[in-house]
Design a protein around this motif. Sequence first.
Motif, mmCIF file in Angstrom:
data_model
loop_
_atom_site.group_PDB
_atom_site.id
_atom_site.type_symbol
_atom_site.label_atom_id
_atom_site.label_comp_id
_atom_site.label_asym_id
_atom_site.label_seq_id
_atom_site.Cartn_x
_atom_site.Cartn_y
_atom_site.Cartn_z
ATOM 1 N N ILE A 49 -6.947 3.561 4.808
ATOM 2 C CA ILE A 49 -5.635 2.917 4.754
ATOM 3 C C ILE A 49 -5.047 2.953 6.159
ATOM 4 O O ILE A 49 -4.630 4.012 6.637
ATOM 5 C CB ILE A 49 -4.688 3.633 3.773
ATOM 6 N N THR A 73 -7.247 -4.959 5.533
ATOM 7 C CA THR A 73 -7.425 -3.699 6.258
ATOM 8 C C THR A 73 -7.502 -3.947 7.760
ATOM 9 O O THR A 73 -6.830 -3.275 8.559
ATOM 10 C CB THR A 73 -8.693 -2.975 5.770
ATOM 11 N N TRP A 117 0.808 -1.221 0.000
ATOM 12 C CA TRP A 117 0.000 0.000 0.000
ATOM 13 C C TRP A 117 0.845 1.276 0.000
ATOM 14 O O TRP A 117 0.293 2.376 0.122
ATOM 15 C CB TRP A 117 -0.908 0.028 1.237
ATOM 16 N N ASN A 154 -0.193 3.701 -2.632
ATOM 17 C CA ASN A 154 -1.540 4.187 -2.320
ATOM 18 C C ASN A 154 -1.513 5.201 -1.181
ATOM 19 O O ASN A 154 -2.279 6.175 -1.181
ATOM 20 C CB ASN A 154 -2.447 3.018 -1.940
ATOM 21 N N ASN A 188 -13.586 9.005 -0.827
ATOM 22 C CA ASN A 188 -14.556 7.962 -1.176
ATOM 23 C C ASN A 188 -14.813 6.998 -0.015
ATOM 24 O O ASN A 188 -15.421 5.947 -0.208
ATOM 25 C CB ASN A 188 -14.088 7.189 -2.407
ATOM 26 N N LYS A 189 -14.297 7.357 1.186
ATOM 27 C CA LYS A 189 -14.487 6.602 2.432
ATOM 28 C C LYS A 189 -13.588 5.372 2.544
ATOM 29 O O LYS A 189 -13.660 4.640 3.545
ATOM 30 C CB LYS A 189 -15.955 6.187 2.624
ATOM 31 N N THR A 190 -12.752 5.111 1.535
ATOM 32 C CA THR A 190 -11.743 4.063 1.671
ATOM 33 C C THR A 190 -10.779 4.444 2.789
ATOM 34 O O THR A 190 -10.459 5.620 2.969
ATOM 35 C CB THR A 190 -10.956 3.895 0.359
ATOM 36 N N ALA A 238 -2.735 8.971 -1.416
ATOM 37 C CA ALA A 238 -3.831 9.393 -0.539
ATOM 38 C C ALA A 238 -3.529 10.712 0.162
ATOM 39 O O ALA A 238 -4.390 11.603 0.222
ATOM 40 C CB ALA A 238 -4.122 8.304 0.494
ATOM 41 N N THR A 273 -8.511 14.083 1.910
ATOM 42 C CA THR A 273 -8.073 12.969 2.755
ATOM 43 C C THR A 273 -7.723 13.489 4.150
ATOM 44 O O THR A 273 -7.095 14.538 4.290
ATOM 45 C CB THR A 273 -6.845 12.271 2.145
#
Length: 334
Positions: free
Chosen positions: A307, A277, A246, A249, A303-305, A253, A259
């Motif tokens: 990490i 996760t 990740w 990513n 988008n509510k993802t 992010a 974010t």
Amino acid sequence: MQLYGNLDSILFKIGDNFKEIKDGFKRSIKYLDEKLREIGYKTHEKLRETKNTISEYMPAIIASLPYSAKTPILAGLYIKNSYKGRKGKLLGYTLIGIGAAAFGLFLLSGIHGLLSPNNENIYYAGSHDGYQAFVPHDTINYNGHTDPKGDLILDNGNVIHNAIWDGKYSDTIINNHNQIIKLNNDFVGKINPVNNQRYVPLHDLYVIKGQVPIKQITIDGQTYYLIDANKINPANIAGFYTYKEWINNFVAAINTPGTYAAGLQGNSPVFKWTNTTGTVAYQTMVYGRYGPFDGGVVLVLPNKTIIPYGTTLYPSGPSLNNYIRMQQIYNPSS
């Protein structure tokens, strides 16, 4: 004498003399005067005229350069549209061509900074308002001492390989990275008792807010890019760690508007999620018990993802406090 009056022809001429243009960036206006006398192309006199008129249009050039994109292309567009005379048109097209050539050169090298005027071949990689990240992989002997070596991920997603971190926090990064490797050896593959999934390899990264000063060096015939950490404000450096896969990513992010970071409570349902996760979220808490780390934090994207990640105790520059010291608790239902 023919005046090249369109962008294609100007770019074509600049393409023919790309090497001269690239070298010209490193030389003074006096050098330009000398080279102009040697050029046998039909644009010889017009280029001299362009040089002599730069001072006339300098206020427009400065005014047209936005802080986040200091490139002659924008200056050329501004001048071409603002000054309808022959001088303005010629200067505008010339700047556009030079900017296009310079931008192409920097893209090829993976660096989109500007050559500094100190003649030390120092480049400033990344944007002023972006976040770059150094990702250590191993070490290298440089100038009689050991430095961490890895990748430099820029805020636009480009990656500079064979990057060496030299100077401030070099030993700290090596120590942190070795601790992560040791903890990976101890835990990866074992069962997470909270979600009954296997632990995964984590990896550390060191985020720099703003541009990163680097220079190209050669060691034993191999090209490397040396990060001069002593030229970076310590307040703009902080260490993090997350799932190895990740890393890119994570960098993307924190460079995404909207974010934010949030903490996980000890009884957070995220720890029980039976996916990577949930595993990483709890694993960062575990690593915090054994090394110079803290865990239990998540980046929440627009988008509510989320990490999950942890932070290193050092470095922990206050410019990145929004990602180090949590001001809110993550609520999966929100």
